[in-house]
Design a protein around this motif. Structure first.
Motif, mmCIF file in Angstrom:
data_model
loop_
_atom_site.group_PDB
_atom_site.id
_atom_site.type_symbol
_atom_site.label_atom_id
_atom_site.label_comp_id
_atom_site.label_asym_id
_atom_site.label_seq_id
_atom_site.Cartn_x
_atom_site.Cartn_y
_atom_site.Cartn_z
ATOM 1 N N TRP A 158 -14.748 31.934 -49.453
ATOM 2 C CA TRP A 158 -13.838 33.012 -49.845
ATOM 3 C C TRP A 158 -12.836 32.536 -50.906
ATOM 4 O O TRP A 158 -12.475 33.282 -51.811
ATOM 5 C CB TRP A 158 -13.101 33.592 -48.641
ATOM 6 N N ALA A 159 -12.398 31.265 -50.798
ATOM 7 C CA ALA A 159 -11.438 30.730 -51.760
ATOM 8 C C ALA A 159 -12.101 30.481 -53.111
ATOM 9 O O ALA A 159 -11.523 30.764 -54.170
ATOM 10 C CB ALA A 159 -10.820 29.446 -51.219
ATOM 11 N N LEU A 160 -13.330 29.960 -53.087
ATOM 12 C CA LEU A 160 -14.067 29.770 -54.335
ATOM 13 C C LEU A 160 -14.305 31.105 -55.026
ATOM 14 O O LEU A 160 -14.186 31.216 -56.248
ATOM 15 C CB LEU A 160 -15.399 29.079 -54.055
ATOM 16 N N ASP A 161 -14.628 32.127 -54.250
ATOM 17 C CA ASP A 161 -14.863 33.465 -54.799
ATOM 18 C C ASP A 161 -13.592 34.009 -55.441
ATOM 19 O O ASP A 161 -13.612 34.490 -56.586
ATOM 20 C CB ASP A 161 -15.348 34.391 -53.681
ATOM 21 N N PHE A 162 -12.466 33.894 -54.732
ATOM 22 C CA PHE A 162 -11.226 34.463 -55.255
ATOM 23 C C PHE A 162 -10.759 33.690 -56.485
ATOM 24 O O PHE A 162 -10.302 34.298 -57.458
ATOM 25 C CB PHE A 162 -10.139 34.454 -54.186
ATOM 26 N N ARG A 163 -10.891 32.375 -56.462
ATOM 27 C CA ARG A 163 -10.502 31.595 -57.636
ATOM 28 C C ARG A 163 -11.351 31.966 -58.848
ATOM 29 O O ARG A 163 -10.817 32.158 -59.952
ATOM 30 C CB ARG A 163 -10.623 30.097 -57.366
ATOM 31 N N ALA A 164 -12.656 32.092 -58.667
ATOM 32 C CA ALA A 164 -13.542 32.431 -59.783
ATOM 33 C C ALA A 164 -13.189 33.800 -60.356
ATOM 34 O O ALA A 164 -13.126 33.991 -61.575
ATOM 35 C CB ALA A 164 -14.996 32.395 -59.332
ATOM 36 N N ARG A 165 -12.945 34.754 -59.472
ATOM 37 C CA ARG A 165 -12.624 36.119 -59.923
ATOM 38 C C ARG A 165 -11.300 36.177 -60.666
ATOM 39 O O ARG A 165 -11.185 36.808 -61.729
ATOM 40 C CB ARG A 165 -12.575 37.061 -58.726
#
Length: 263
Positions: free
Chosen positions: A180-187
């Motif tokens: 979830w953190a990787l997803d939010f950082r990428a977005r």
């Protein structure tokens, strides 16, 4: 006078200040490259207000150690930069009736946790600014836009917080990079580069990654002040883009990309 950049700096744990780490080194190197400001306005996640935006207006703000359970070395840190009643009044003028001058408040970890590595001599006048948690995300961005003229007046605008900040999940995720953190950082990184402000101020109610990353919100909203102060001709440069569990150190510079290159 040179137009100053607008910054968002991930300040992370207080331990960043007393350990060897790439993030503090990045802040130190950035401070060496920046044009010397006349004064600094620091919007800090560690000063929450409701219904008003407060600004330190004292001549000599004290150092606040707003954390518990850390080594004594951290509590011995002081950041004796002078205040700037003049800047406080100017910022209040730009913010309008919601602004309140506060001559008793000092510099908390959100302030000295980024200014100490960038400007260790503590000789540049500074003003701390609270985050009004009664505002929505667009309201914070609009206040940043209102403050943008300060960049032409020799003032460095610095938002201090963390894009991803969830203390409830931090201990159980430390040393990992949750999906979830990787997803939010990428977005969010892509939205910053693409200048898609709506992707940074509007999140669906079922966006689990955003809910986990932003959590209580006070560490995210300082990003929106630098976002609001951005200009059409600014480069957008990310630096210190690291992630440890539920805490990211991603930082943003709006202005000359060369200032943050390679950090």
């Amino acid at each position: 006078m040179t137009t100053l950049p607008a910054l968002f700096v991930g300040h992370g744990s207080p331990m960043t200040m007393i350990t060897e780490n790439a993030e503090r080194t990045g802040m130190e190197r950035l401070g060496q490259r920046l044009p010397r400001p006349k004064a600094i306005l620091a919007i800090t996640a560690h000063w929450e207000t409701r219904g008003e935006t407060r600004l330190t207006s004292g001549a000599n703000p004290h150092t606040i150690h707003d954390f518990r359970g850390f080594p004594q070395e951290l509590y011995d840190i002081t950041y004796p930069a002078p205040g700037s009643p003049e800047l406080a009044r100017r910022a209040a003028e730009l913010l309008g009736e919601r602004a309140v001058l506060d001559d008793a408040h000092g510099f908390d970890h959100g302030v000295w946790g980024v200014l100490l590595p960038m400007f260790p001599d503590a000789d540049i006048p500074a003003v701390a600014m609270s985050v009004d948690m009664a505002l929505d995300t667009e309201g914070h961005r609009q206040l940043g836009e209102a403050l943008a003229p300060l960049r032409d007046e020799g003032v460095l605008i610095v938002g201090s917080g963390n894009v991803i900040h969830n203390l409830a999940l931090y201990r159980q995720t430390i040393g990992t990079q949750p999906d979830w953190a990787l997803d939010f950082r990428a977005r969010t990184n892509q939205a910053l580069i693409d200048r898609r402000d709506d992707a940074l101020t509007r999140f669906a109610s079922d966006d689990r990654a955003a809910s986990a990353a932003i959590n209580s919100g006070e560490h995210y909203v300082p990003l929106l002040y630098s976002l609001g102060a951005r200009r059409a001709d600014d480069d957008v440069t990310l630096f210190n883009d690291t992630l440890d569990g539920a805490l990211s150190m991603t930082s943003v510079l709006y202005g000359d990309a060369a200032l943050a290159a390679g950090l």
